[in-house]
Design a protein around this motif. Structure first.
Motif, PDB file in Angstrom:
ATOM      1  N   SER A 144       0.234  11.282  -0.361  1.00 32.22           N
ATOM      2  CA  SER A 144      -1.012  11.208   0.497  1.00 32.22           C
ATOM      3  C   SER A 144      -0.951  11.945   1.631  1.00 32.22           C
ATOM      4  O   SER A 144       0.099  12.248   2.275  1.00 32.22           O
ATOM      5  N   THR A 184      -9.272   0.792  -6.274  1.00 33.51           N
ATOM      6  CA  THR A 184      -9.309   2.067  -5.668  1.00 33.51           C
ATOM      7  C   THR A 184      -8.147   2.086  -4.701  1.00 33.51           C
ATOM      8  O   THR A 184      -7.713   1.171  -4.373  1.00 33.51           O
ATOM      9  N   LYS A 185      -7.793   3.419  -4.456  1.00 35.86           N
ATOM     10  CA  LYS A 185      -6.582   3.426  -3.563  1.00 35.86           C
ATOM     11  C   LYS A 185      -7.044   3.337  -2.126  1.00 35.86           C
ATOM     12  O   LYS A 185      -8.125   3.767  -1.815  1.00 35.86           O
ATOM     13  N   GLY A 242       3.682  10.184   2.346  1.00 34.53           N
ATOM     14  CA  GLY A 242       2.596  10.454   3.033  1.00 34.53           C
ATOM     15  C   GLY A 242       2.815  11.584   4.129  1.00 34.53           C
ATOM     16  O   GLY A 242       4.052  11.654   4.534  1.00 34.53           O
ATOM     17  N   LEU A 286      -4.521  19.062  -0.209  1.00 31.13           N
ATOM     18  CA  LEU A 286      -4.856  17.971  -0.849  1.00 31.13           C
ATOM     19  C   LEU A 286      -4.654  17.763  -2.316  1.00 31.13           C
ATOM     20  O   LEU A 286      -3.931  16.686  -2.896  1.00 31.13           O
ATOM     21  N   LEU A 311     -12.885  12.290   4.670  1.00 32.46           N
ATOM     22  CA  LEU A 311     -12.510  11.305   3.649  1.00 32.46           C
ATOM     23  C   LEU A 311     -13.362  11.564   2.323  1.00 32.46           C
ATOM     24  O   LEU A 311     -12.915  11.569   1.138  1.00 32.46           O
ATOM     25  N   ARG A 365      -7.520   3.728   1.699  1.00 36.29           N
ATOM     26  CA  ARG A 365      -7.431   4.838   2.641  1.00 36.29           C
ATOM     27  C   ARG A 365      -6.850   4.035   4.085  1.00 36.29           C
ATOM     28  O   ARG A 365      -7.433   2.929   4.385  1.00 36.29           O
ATOM     29  N   ARG A 402     -13.374  -0.688  -0.163  1.00 32.65           N
ATOM     30  CA  ARG A 402     -12.088  -1.060  -0.653  1.00 32.65           C
ATOM     31  C   ARG A 402     -12.158  -1.994  -2.148  1.00 32.65           C
ATOM     32  O   ARG A 402     -13.162  -3.152  -1.570  1.00 32.65           O
ATOM     33  N   ASP A 405      -6.693  10.884   2.804  1.00 31.62           N
ATOM     34  CA  ASP A 405      -6.336   9.506   2.224  1.00 31.62           C
ATOM     35  C   ASP A 405      -6.089   8.686   3.548  1.00 31.62           C
ATOM     36  O   ASP A 405      -6.116   7.489   3.424  1.00 31.62           O
ATOM     37  N   HIS A 435      -1.662  15.556  -3.949  1.00 28.26           N
ATOM     38  CA  HIS A 435      -1.884  14.360  -4.869  1.00 28.26           C
ATOM     39  C   HIS A 435      -1.343  14.514  -6.214  1.00 28.26           C
ATOM     40  O   HIS A 435      -1.052  13.168  -6.680  1.00 28.26           O
ATOM     41  N   ASN A 485       0.925  -1.011   0.097  1.00 30.09           N
ATOM     42  CA  ASN A 485      -0.061  -0.007  -0.078  1.00 30.09           C
ATOM     43  C   ASN A 485       0.807   1.295  -0.047  1.00 30.09           C
ATOM     44  O   ASN A 485       2.204   1.179   0.319  1.00 30.09           O
ATOM     45  N   TRP A 486       0.193   2.392  -0.270  1.00 27.28           N
ATOM     46  CA  TRP A 486       0.958   3.446  -0.332  1.00 27.28           C
ATOM     47  C   TRP A 486       1.896   3.949   1.005  1.00 27.28           C
ATOM     48  O   TRP A 486       3.023   4.378   0.858  1.00 27.28           O
TER      49      TRP A 486
END
Length: 514
Positions: A188, A260-261, A143, A179, A224, A263, A256, A229, A183, A106-107
């Protein structure tokens, strides 16, 4: 003179050569009786042109036994060669070492997280954060963790408004601008929604937790939807014991899909054991747990044991030195050498490194107030200007620390062994430790640090377990990064033992040997 006489005279002129054209052998006639200068050409009476065989002739020849046998031999040789190449390719594929599948990332696993708790001290609130995003992006962080930004009076739950930004920090439009710009840069943004962040207990009193959790859930949905994120809360143990914890999880992690990214639901714990951190990861569904284990475990053996317990859960684990308390790293790493040492340690440990603003330049905190961030450290004194040697030395040190930070961040993002590789302890003592990071057929790395006051010799040794079967250390390795002047970058060192000066660290590299 008649016509016949003229012809004879011309023939005599043609047969007479200039002196330089006379033959070297003498002045007689050439062999064969021809006159010098004469060329004889033989013109065939009938010129034959080859036009090839006709179709009927070709078919007649092709049907002969010799050509039939030749064609069959060539055809058999072709198919034997083709089958041989196919078999060889299959053998190569079967015998070649198989690549280990890349784990799901994940990010928040891809790079460091950068906390900005006091936006005013960092750079004049949310507008300042937006203005400094270019500088933040140079650090290759993945992040930002902002805030808390909401309004609340200390220990007064009735004043809590998690959807209202404190005017001293900015407003909603300013957050949206942050934001959008973040992005675009691939960064994030996580919002800290710790309710009572100015008071004694993050969740007020035990009796308030249920009502407060409902407010946190509603606020999470609000922010959100605005584009945040992830959500962060402190005192994760109290939060997860609430009956309404699952509602917050659903608000953050719901819907999720593979397209999709994700969160992030991030939590902070302090004063708990590695086993308790592991249990929280396994049972609460939280995405990332930031602990103070690196701060509370002062000895190398304790830190190695914490990594031994948690390394298999590294994709849900955050490491920081002071980050759990939102303090600068320099609060516990008092010297520039130790700041570099802990930066190297955090970037190479199994998990996500978490830093507080200013850690990239070794910003020193004075007192309880958040330190003012220092910018424009690249500006040198103008020529002819009086130079404060102390201030100039401090500026140069900050530049050097930031360069070191950026090199580590860049290396971690490129090397799979550091990004998500397996972890193996090598040695530990009261004030030192070393470990190995390995991923499949990639470059391997050894981290060795000595935060003690005396030099220390480390002996690397892999424990004989099932997980280390087939894994061996080479006799020598290359110095990739080092704070120790005795360990020059790109030099080769013996791995039977290595001596580090006080407060020094080294990152060693050696190739995969299949």
């Amino acid at each position: 003179m008649n016509k016949d006489t003229e012809i004879d005279m011309k023939e005599v002129e043609l047969n007479e050569l200039d002196p330089e054209k006379q033959p070297m052998t003498g002045d007689g006639q050439a062999a064969g009786g021809e006159k010098n200068g004469s060329v004889k050409l033989k013109v065939p009476e009938d010129e034959v042109t080859f036009t090839g065989l006709s179709k009927e002739e070709l078919m007649k020849v092709a049907g002969t036994p010799g050509w039939v046998r030749t064609r069959w031999v060539l055809l058999v040789l072709f198919w034997l060669g083709w089958v041989g190449m196919l078999a060889g390719a299959i053998v190569i594929i079967v015998r070649a070492p198989r690549c280990k599948p890349i784990p799901t990332m994940n990010w928040w696993n891809d790079g460091p997280l950068y906390q900005i708790s006091d936006l005013e001290a960092f750079s004049e609130g949310l507008k300042g954060v937006e203005a400094k995003l270019d500088e933040i992006n140079k650090l290759k962080v993945k992040g930002l963790v902002l805030g808390p930004l909401h309004t609340v009076q200390e220990d007064q739950p009735n004043t809590l408004n998690l959807q209202q930004i404190d005017p001293t920090q900015g407003n909603q439009d300013a957050l949206v601008a942050v934001l959008e710009k973040a992005h675009k840069k691939g960064i994030s943004v996580v919002l800290d929604l710790t309710p009572n962040y100015r008071g004694a207990s993050p969740w007020f009193t035990p009796g308030d937790v249920g009502d407060v959790m409902d407010k946190v859930k509603a606020a999470a949905e609000h922010w959100l939807d605005l584009g945040v994120d992830g959500i962060k809360v402190s005192d994760l143990t109290v939060a997860t014991n609430s009956l309404d914890w699952s509602k917050l999880r659903e608000a953050v992690q719901g819907n999720r899909t593979d397209n999709t990214k994700s969160r992030a639901l991030m939590g902070v714990v302090e004063g708990v054991s590695p086993a308790e951190v592991s249990q929280l990861i396994n049972t609460t569904g939280v995405d990332l747990v930031l602990s103070d284990l690196l701060s509370s475990k002062k000895e190398g053996k304790g830190r190695i044991m914490a990594m031994d317990t948690l390394h298999s859960q590294q994709r849900s684990l955050g490491w920081g030195l002071g980050a759990a308390q939102q303090d600068q790293l320099s609060k516990q790493a008092a010297t520039p050498a130790l700041i570099r040492l802990y930066q190297l340690l955090l970037f190479t440990m199994p998990g996500t490194p978490v830093f507080t603003y200013g850690d990239e330049i070794g910003l020193q905190a004075v007192g309880a107030e958040s330190p003012k961030m220092v910018w424009d450290i690249e500006e040198k004194p103008a020529e002819g200007e009086a130079v404060n040697e102390t201030a100039e030395a401090q500026r140069e040190e900050r530049v050097a620390v930031r360069t070191w930070f950026k090199s580590l961040s860049d290396l971690r993002g490129k090397e799979r062994s550091l990004l998500h590789g397996d972890y193996y302890p090598l040695s530990s003592s009261t004030s030192s430790l070393s470990f190995l990071r390995v991923w499949d057929q990639s470059e391997r790395f050894i981290t060795a640090v000595n935060w003690g006051a005396t030099a220390e010799t480390l002996q690397f040794k892999l424990a004989l377990t099932g997980s280390t079967e087939g894994l061996e250390l080479p006799e020598r390795a290359k110095v990739k990064l080092s704070t120790d002047k005795d360990q020059e970058v790109d030099s080769m060192v013996d791995l039977d033992k290595i001596t580090l000066a006080p407060g020094q660290a080294v990152l060693l590299q050696f190739p995969y040997a299949g």
